[in-house]
Structure formats: C-alpha cells, structure tokens
Design a protein around this motif. Structure first.
Motif, short mmCIF file in Angstrom:
data_model
loop_
_atom_site.label_atom_id
_atom_site.label_comp_id
_atom_site.label_asym_id
_atom_site.label_seq_id
_atom_site.Cartn_x
_atom_site.Cartn_y
_atom_site.Cartn_z
N GLY A 1 0.82 -1.22 0.00
CA GLY A 1 0.00 0.00 0.00
C GLY A 1 0.85 1.26 0.00
N MET A 2 1.94 1.24 0.79
CA MET A 2 2.85 2.38 0.83
C MET A 2 3.53 2.57 -0.52
SD MET A 2 3.15 4.08 3.81
CE MET A 2 4.72 4.43 4.56
N LYS A 3 3.99 1.48 -1.11
CA LYS A 3 4.66 1.57 -2.42
C LYS A 3 3.72 2.20 -3.45
CE LYS A 3 6.99 -2.67 -1.90
NZ LYS A 3 7.34 -3.98 -2.41
N ASN A 4 2.50 1.70 -3.51
CA ASN A 4 1.53 2.23 -4.48
C ASN A 4 1.23 3.70 -4.22
OD1 ASN A 4 1.36 -0.26 -5.71
ND2 ASN A 4 -0.38 -0.94 -4.48
N ALA A 5 1.12 4.07 -2.94
CA ALA A 5 0.83 5.46 -2.59
C ALA A 5 1.96 6.39 -3.03
CB ALA A 5 0.62 5.57 -1.08
N TYR A 6 3.20 5.96 -2.80
CA TYR A 6 4.33 6.82 -3.16
C TYR A 6 4.58 6.85 -4.66
CZ TYR A 6 5.26 7.94 1.63
OH TYR A 6 5.12 8.44 2.89
N LEU A 7 4.25 5.77 -5.35
CA LEU A 7 4.32 5.80 -6.82
C LEU A 7 3.35 6.85 -7.36
CD1 LEU A 7 4.66 2.04 -7.79
CD2 LEU A 7 6.24 3.88 -8.40
N LYS A 8 2.17 6.91 -6.76
CA LYS A 8 1.18 7.93 -7.16
C LYS A 8 1.73 9.33 -6.88
CE LYS A 8 -3.03 9.52 -8.14
NZ LYS A 8 -3.46 9.61 -9.55
N LEU A 9 2.33 9.51 -5.70
CA LEU A 9 2.91 10.81 -5.34
C LEU A 9 4.05 11.18 -6.30
CD1 LEU A 9 3.02 10.52 -1.46
CD2 LEU A 9 1.57 12.06 -2.78
N HIS A 10 4.79 10.17 -6.73
CA HIS A 10 5.87 10.42 -7.71
C HIS A 10 5.29 10.89 -9.04
CE1 HIS A 10 9.59 10.04 -9.89
NE2 HIS A 10 9.07 9.13 -10.69
N GLN A 11 4.22 10.22 -9.46
CA GLN A 11 3.58 10.62 -10.72
C GLN A 11 3.03 12.04 -10.65
OE1 GLN A 11 0.77 7.39 -10.93
NE2 GLN A 11 2.37 5.91 -11.48
N LEU A 12 2.64 12.46 -9.44
CA LEU A 12 2.11 13.81 -9.25
C LEU A 12 3.21 14.86 -9.04
CD1 LEU A 12 -0.89 12.93 -6.89
CD2 LEU A 12 -1.05 13.73 -9.26
N GLY A 13 4.47 14.39 -8.95
CA GLY A 13 5.60 15.30 -8.82
C GLY A 13 6.03 15.61 -7.40
N TRP A 14 5.41 14.98 -6.41
CA TRP A 14 5.75 15.25 -5.01
C TRP A 14 6.89 14.36 -4.50
CZ3 TRP A 14 4.01 19.48 -2.73
CH2 TRP A 14 2.81 20.05 -3.17
N ALA A 15 6.86 13.10 -4.85
CA ALA A 15 7.88 12.16 -4.37
C ALA A 15 9.02 12.08 -5.37
CB ALA A 15 7.27 10.78 -4.14
N LYS A 16 10.25 12.11 -4.86
CA LYS A 16 11.44 12.13 -5.72
C LYS A 16 12.39 11.00 -5.32
CE LYS A 16 10.12 16.23 -7.37
NZ LYS A 16 10.65 17.52 -6.92
N SER A 17 13.17 10.54 -6.28
CA SER A 17 14.19 9.52 -5.98
C SER A 17 15.55 9.98 -6.49
CB SER A 17 13.82 8.17 -6.61
OG SER A 17 13.78 8.25 -8.02
N TYR A 18 16.57 9.56 -5.76
CA TYR A 18 17.96 9.76 -6.17
C TYR A 18 18.58 8.38 -6.29
CZ TYR A 18 17.57 14.74 -5.18
OH TYR A 18 17.19 16.06 -5.21
N GLU A 19 19.17 8.10 -7.45
CA GLU A 19 19.70 6.77 -7.72
C GLU A 19 21.22 6.81 -7.85
OE1 GLU A 19 15.71 7.53 -9.61
OE2 GLU A 19 17.67 8.18 -10.35
N VAL A 20 21.87 5.79 -7.30
CA VAL A 20 23.33 5.68 -7.37
C VAL A 20 23.69 4.46 -8.21
CG1 VAL A 20 25.46 5.46 -6.04
CG2 VAL A 20 23.53 6.73 -5.09
N TRP A 21 24.56 4.70 -9.19
CA TRP A 21 24.93 3.64 -10.13
C TRP A 21 26.43 3.37 -10.05
CZ3 TRP A 21 20.86 1.68 -13.03
CH2 TRP A 21 19.69 2.45 -13.03
N GLU A 22 26.75 2.10 -10.17
CA GLU A 22 28.14 1.68 -10.37
C GLU A 22 28.16 1.00 -11.73
OE1 GLU A 22 31.73 -0.09 -7.66
OE2 GLU A 22 29.74 -0.94 -7.37
N GLY A 23 28.66 1.72 -12.73
CA GLY A 23 28.51 1.24 -14.11
C GLY A 23 27.04 1.24 -14.47
N GLU A 24 26.55 0.07 -14.92
CA GLU A 24 25.14 -0.05 -15.32
C GLU A 24 24.25 -0.57 -14.19
OE1 GLU A 24 24.04 0.71 -18.60
OE2 GLU A 24 26.03 1.60 -18.62
N THR A 25 24.82 -0.77 -13.01
CA THR A 25 24.10 -1.40 -11.91
C THR A 25 23.62 -0.39 -10.88
OG1 THR A 25 25.53 -3.34 -12.19
CG2 THR A 25 24.21 -3.25 -10.18
N LEU A 26 22.34 -0.48 -10.51
CA LEU A 26 21.79 0.35 -9.44
C LEU A 26 22.26 -0.23 -8.11
CD1 LEU A 26 19.74 2.65 -8.67
CD2 LEU A 26 18.03 0.85 -8.45
#
Length: 223
Positions: A122-147
């Motif tokens: 339920g939390m995952k789905n809620a935050y995905l919705k917030l992300h689609q609305l522009g409120w929730a943001k993610s920062y990703e760290v990569w080593e080469g092609e790997t998250l």
C-alpha cells in the motif's frame, strides 16, 4: 508538551481529510490511527509535520515525534574516506530515473535489528502515485550499469522529507544522501527531514530538534 500528555487518547481518523494538531501526539509521537494513504491525505500529513509508519498487519499509524531528526544541508558531514569515494567517480548519480526500483529496493533491504518492512504494498503504491504527481522524488546511485543505492522522499519545496534509503555496496546510500544535501544547499532548502534518530544519520550530520522548532521551519515558507 503538557504534563498530562501521557493521558492523551490517540485520534482515530475517519473518512474526513483532517489531522489533529501535532501537539496532541502521545509521548512517543503517535498522533493518529486509521485513514488511508491517498495522495491528498499524505500531502496534508507532510505539510503538517506528520508521517505514516506502521507494519503490514497494523492500521495506518501517523506520527509526529517530540524530537525530530533533521539535517541542515550545509551541515552535512563528509568523511575523508567519503571524499575519496566522491573524487574517484566510482558512483554516478541520477534523479527520478527509476523511482519504482528504488522504493522496491528500500522495502526488501535487510536492516540490523529490524524484522520485515514498513514499506508495505500500500505504501509503495501510494508513493508511486505521489511520484507521478511530482511530489515524491528519488535519487539513484549507479556503479557502471548497476543500481547500487539510492533514496526517496517527499519534496515540499523548502523541506525534503527523506523516507528511506538503501545500499547494496558500501557507501552508496551515503553518496546519495551527501549529493542530496549538496543540491538542496544550492537550492536554499531549509532542512532535510530525517524523522527519527539513527547513528547512521547522526554520523552524516543530522541532529534532533524539538517538534515546535521543526514546525516553525515547516510553516515558515507557507506564509
């Protein structure tokens, strides 16, 4: 907080879109129980210094602790070893490229002294919705092609409410957090809300402030 706070009853939320004042929270910071994880309710919660935190088999619990863990972006601590990591360009950073992967990784990562996860479906789905609305943001760290690490949170425009971070290799989540702090300092954000004290966050420069002080910061930019 008043002396009789230990006798306070926890507010039960119905269908109406409201929360009690945060000063009504019990000594542990539990303010209310129930409600839903709609985008509207979550936005109202974050704007008022409240966050959800609960287990799979529990009603939704809403919190506003008496002491709030925050980071003033300019106070982020970068150790000598982390300076080396940043300088040698081992990691690359992206933003909002794979929000769903980040929240999924945060939900399954094993954490010391913690059983299961509070990041329910339920939390995952809620935050995905917030992300689609522009409120929730993610920062990703990569080593080469790997998250290999990242974090996500709720962006109020002057306060970034950090929700969770993960690392599959050493220093990846620290790298994300430091880069977040540096960006938010440039953009003149007041604080990163880290919610609750952990030694890991303290080692990165976060500190506890009283709820009243936190609320003043939160409300300052609304006026």
């Amino acid at each position: 907080m008043s002396n009789h706070s230990s006798n306070q009853t926890v507010f039960l939320i119905g269908e109406s879109l409201e929360f009690p004042p945060v000063t009504r929270a019990n000594p542990e910071g539990l303010l209310a129980v129930g409600g839903d994880l709609s985008a509207e309710r979550l936005l109202l919660a974050y704007q008022n210094g409240i966050f959800p935190w609960f287990n799979n088999d529990s009603l939704i619990l809403w919190w506003s602790p008496p002491m709030r863990m925050v980071l003033y972006p300019k106070k982020v601590k970068i150790s000598k070893s982390m300076l080396k990591v940043i300088r040698n360009e081992r990691f690359a950073l992206t933003k909002n490229v794979c929000f769903e992967q980040v929240i999924r990784a945060c939900s399954i990562i094993k954490r010391t002294g913690q059983e299961g996860t509070w990041i329910t479906e339920g939390m995952k789905n809620a935050y995905l919705k917030l992300h689609q609305l522009g409120w929730a943001k993610s920062y990703e760290v990569w080593e080469g092609e790997t998250l290999v690490g990242g974090l996500y949170g709720f962006d109020l425009g002057h306060v970034f409410c950090g929700e969770s971070m993960f690392s599959t290799v050493s220093n990846a989540s620290k790298f994300a957090f430091i880069k977040l702090a540096q960006e938010l300092e440039r953009r003149q954000y007041a604080i990163i809300d880290c919610q609750l004290h952990t030694p890991h966050l303290a080692s990165l420069g976060a500190e506890e402030i009283p709820r009243g002080e936190f609320m003043d910061i939160l409300k300052a930019q609304k006026e």
